[in-house]
Every structure is written in structure tokens, then in C-alpha cells.
Design a protein around this motif. Structure first.
Motif, mmCIF file in Angstrom:
data_model
loop_
_atom_site.group_PDB
_atom_site.id
_atom_site.type_symbol
_atom_site.label_atom_id
_atom_site.label_comp_id
_atom_site.label_asym_id
_atom_site.label_seq_id
_atom_site.Cartn_x
_atom_site.Cartn_y
_atom_site.Cartn_z
ATOM 1 N N ASP A 107 -10.553 -0.329 -12.766
ATOM 2 C CA ASP A 107 -11.646 -1.278 -12.838
ATOM 3 C C ASP A 107 -11.985 -1.507 -14.396
ATOM 4 N N PRO A 108 -11.711 -2.675 -14.494
ATOM 5 C CA PRO A 108 -12.070 -3.190 -15.927
ATOM 6 C C PRO A 108 -13.445 -3.051 -16.651
ATOM 7 N N ILE A 109 -14.195 -2.730 -15.789
ATOM 8 C CA ILE A 109 -15.750 -2.387 -16.220
ATOM 9 C C ILE A 109 -15.878 -0.798 -16.543
ATOM 10 N N VAL A 110 -15.063 -0.115 -15.846
ATOM 11 C CA VAL A 110 -14.825 1.204 -16.236
ATOM 12 C C VAL A 110 -14.011 1.387 -17.489
ATOM 13 N N GLY A 141 -7.243 -5.026 -6.719
ATOM 14 C CA GLY A 141 -8.308 -5.674 -7.021
ATOM 15 C C GLY A 141 -8.029 -6.926 -7.922
ATOM 16 N N VAL A 142 -6.914 -7.591 -7.647
ATOM 17 C CA VAL A 142 -6.437 -8.852 -8.383
ATOM 18 C C VAL A 142 -6.222 -10.021 -7.251
ATOM 19 N N SER A 143 -5.851 -11.103 -7.783
ATOM 20 C CA SER A 143 -5.527 -12.220 -6.870
ATOM 21 C C SER A 143 -3.934 -12.037 -6.393
ATOM 22 N N ALA A 144 -3.526 -12.535 -5.395
ATOM 23 C CA ALA A 144 -2.132 -12.416 -5.058
ATOM 24 C C ALA A 144 -1.459 -13.266 -5.955
ATOM 25 N N ALA A 145 -1.789 -14.344 -6.673
ATOM 26 C CA ALA A 145 -1.028 -14.995 -7.820
ATOM 27 C C ALA A 145 -0.833 -14.047 -9.045
ATOM 28 N N MET A 146 -1.968 -13.017 -9.310
ATOM 29 C CA MET A 146 -1.689 -12.035 -10.335
ATOM 30 C C MET A 146 -0.455 -11.182 -9.924
ATOM 31 N N VAL A 147 -0.308 -10.853 -8.785
ATOM 32 C CA VAL A 147 0.654 -9.791 -8.103
ATOM 33 C C VAL A 147 2.081 -10.493 -8.331
ATOM 34 N N THR A 148 2.055 -11.762 -7.940
ATOM 35 C CA THR A 148 3.208 -12.446 -7.813
ATOM 36 C C THR A 148 3.767 -12.514 -9.435
ATOM 37 N N PHE A 149 2.663 -13.051 -10.097
ATOM 38 C CA PHE A 149 3.017 -12.988 -11.571
ATOM 39 C C PHE A 149 3.651 -11.696 -12.180
ATOM 40 N N ALA A 198 7.502 -4.166 -4.999
ATOM 41 C CA ALA A 198 8.713 -4.847 -4.717
ATOM 42 C C ALA A 198 9.565 -3.733 -3.798
ATOM 43 N N ARG A 199 9.390 -2.640 -3.899
ATOM 44 C CA ARG A 199 10.212 -1.522 -3.284
ATOM 45 C C ARG A 199 9.512 -1.441 -1.675
ATOM 46 N N GLY A 200 8.539 -2.304 -1.403
ATOM 47 C CA GLY A 200 7.815 -2.449 -0.024
ATOM 48 C C GLY A 200 6.563 -1.553 0.130
ATOM 49 N N ARG A 201 6.128 -0.664 -0.966
ATOM 50 C CA ARG A 201 4.833 -0.196 -0.879
ATOM 51 C C ARG A 201 3.513 -0.563 -0.261
ATOM 52 N N TRP A 202 3.509 -1.947 -0.779
ATOM 53 C CA TRP A 202 2.499 -2.814 -0.444
ATOM 54 C C TRP A 202 3.178 -4.387 -0.119
ATOM 55 N N THR A 203 2.432 -5.086 0.713
ATOM 56 C CA THR A 203 2.694 -6.558 0.681
ATOM 57 C C THR A 203 1.885 -7.040 -0.826
ATOM 58 N N VAL A 204 2.339 -8.480 -0.922
ATOM 59 C CA VAL A 204 1.793 -9.104 -1.992
ATOM 60 C C VAL A 204 0.241 -8.935 -1.852
ATOM 61 N N GLU A 205 -0.093 -9.435 -0.342
ATOM 62 C CA GLU A 205 -1.700 -9.664 -0.054
ATOM 63 C C GLU A 205 -2.436 -8.091 -0.386
ATOM 64 N N GLY A 206 -1.395 -6.910 0.346
ATOM 65 C CA GLY A 206 -1.920 -5.525 0.433
ATOM 66 C C GLY A 206 -2.400 -5.143 -1.134
ATOM 67 N N ALA A 207 -1.173 -5.624 -2.069
ATOM 68 C CA ALA A 207 -1.313 -5.177 -3.368
ATOM 69 C C ALA A 207 -2.475 -5.757 -4.143
ATOM 70 N N HIS A 232 -16.951 -16.652 -10.378
ATOM 71 C CA HIS A 232 -15.625 -16.231 -10.041
ATOM 72 C C HIS A 232 -15.596 -15.242 -8.953
ATOM 73 N N THR A 233 -14.406 -15.272 -8.439
ATOM 74 C CA THR A 233 -14.357 -14.340 -7.333
ATOM 75 C C THR A 233 -14.123 -12.931 -8.027
ATOM 76 N N PRO A 234 -14.281 -11.915 -7.191
ATOM 77 C CA PRO A 234 -14.058 -10.485 -7.919
ATOM 78 C C PRO A 234 -12.819 -10.575 -8.719
ATOM 79 N N ALA A 235 -11.602 -10.759 -7.982
ATOM 80 C CA ALA A 235 -10.350 -10.454 -8.560
ATOM 81 C C ALA A 235 -10.129 -11.275 -9.653
ATOM 82 N N ARG A 236 -10.767 -12.577 -9.828
ATOM 83 C CA ARG A 236 -10.791 -13.284 -11.076
ATOM 84 C C ARG A 236 -11.541 -12.711 -12.115
#
Length: 188
Positions: free
Chosen positions: A31-34, A160-168, A146-155, A86-90
């Protein structure tokens, strides 16, 4: 983005150290606020200025993409103002980016030049962007995705980030290629 030799390794170390100080594993949500509280950097939402300056509503509701976040200095003290429109992820990415400027000890600069044009240090912005990604999704977390622990959306939800950040982060760390090589070696 051309970083100085060793910068990415150093960014990984800074991110791991920041997480360790918060008692977080490399696959836990940060949590960036923490983190800001632990660094004694106040974070203020832009909407907190609406009563005194009603025009900020335009930046929150009208065109939120115009303003994300900024660090304000009072001497050596930092304060972060972020757009809570902005969205919480952003917001997490925006605040993480500004915290990264602090963790990297980027010095204050004037916001505008004499002509009223924005002053922009691209190297500082690139460094803060990279470190922010390391803070929010460390390299071991990208490998776990990448090993499958989460999908991009699940990650994205987990961290607490965007799917674009996960993909990046998956692309930037080469996590998908590394996980594929591991699978190939195990299959052989």
C-alpha cells in the motif's frame, strides 16, 4: 529508457528493502500510503483543495488525465499531492511514482521555466517509473505471475494495480520468457 549500469539491480534492492521494513514479502500487496507514512511523507488528495480552490474539481472530474500527482517541497521535506479522481489502481501507481522520486533522493526542481513551460527531467521520470514498478510488483512477484500463481487480472487485483502495470512488469522483467524456459527444462 536507458538507465545507468546497475540501476535496475539497485532499484530491486531499494524495493526489497522498503518492503522488508514494512514486513512485506515480495509477493504481498504494497500500500503506497503505508509506505509514505513509514517514510514520513504526507500524502494529500487533490479533492482536499476543492473548498479553497473549486477549480481543482476540473482536474478531478473534468479532465483527470491532466494531473496525476506531484511532490511539493518545503525545504528538504516532501509532500505528495495526488489526483483522487483516478481509479485506486492508478492512484497506487501515481503515489508509488512520487515516492520513488523520494527513495531515489531526486532533488527538487522548479515546476515551470521563465516562459511558463513545464520543466521535465526525463532521466528522473524514467528512474521513478522503473522503481515504482519494482515497489508495486517486484521481480519475484512477476515471476510468480508468469508461473501461473495469478492471471494478469487476478494479479492486478492482488497487487492493487492495473492490468497494464502487471503486463508491463511481466514484459520488463522477462518473467514470461523465464517461466517458459523453466517449463521447457522441466519437460525435457
Amino acid at each position: 529508457m536507458a538507465f545507468q549500469r546497475g540501476f535496475k539491480t539497485w532499484a530491486n534492492i531499494i524495493a526489497a528493502d522498503a518492503r522488508a521494513e514494512l514486513g512485506l514479502s515480495l509477493t504481498a500487496r504494497l500500500d503506497p500510503i503505508v509506505l509514505a507514512e513509514s517514510l514520513d511523507i504526507p500524502v494529500i488528495a487533490l479533492s482536499g483543495f476543492a473548498a479553497a480552490a473549486p477549480e481543482v474539481e476540473y482536474l478531478i472530474d473534468g479532465e483527470p488525465e491532466v494531473f496525476s500527482a506531484m511532490t511539493v517541497f518545503a525545504g528538504r521535506r516532501r509532500l505528495i499531492v495526488h489526483n483522487d479522481g483516478h481509479t485506486p489502481a492508478r492512484q497506487s501507481s501515481n503515489i508509488g511514482h512520487e515516492l520513488s522520486h523520494g527513495l531515489l533522493a531526486h532533488p527538487p526542481t522548479p515546476a515551470l521555466d521563465a516562459a511558463g513551460c513545464r520543466i521535465w527531467n526525463q532521466d528522473f521520470e524514467d528512474e521513478a517509473g522503473w522503481l515504482s514498478g519494482c515497489l508495486l510488483i517486484p521481480e519475484p512477484a512477476a515471476l510468480a505471475i508468469a508461473r501461473g500463481r495469478w492471471t494478469v487480472e487476478g494479479a492486478a487485483v492482488h497487487f492493487g494495480v492495473s492490468a497494464a502495470m502487471v503486463t508491463f512488469r511481466l514484459n520488463a522483467t522477462g518473467a514470461r520468457k523465464r517461466a517458459a524456459r523453466e517449463r521447457s527444462r522441466r519437460a525435457a
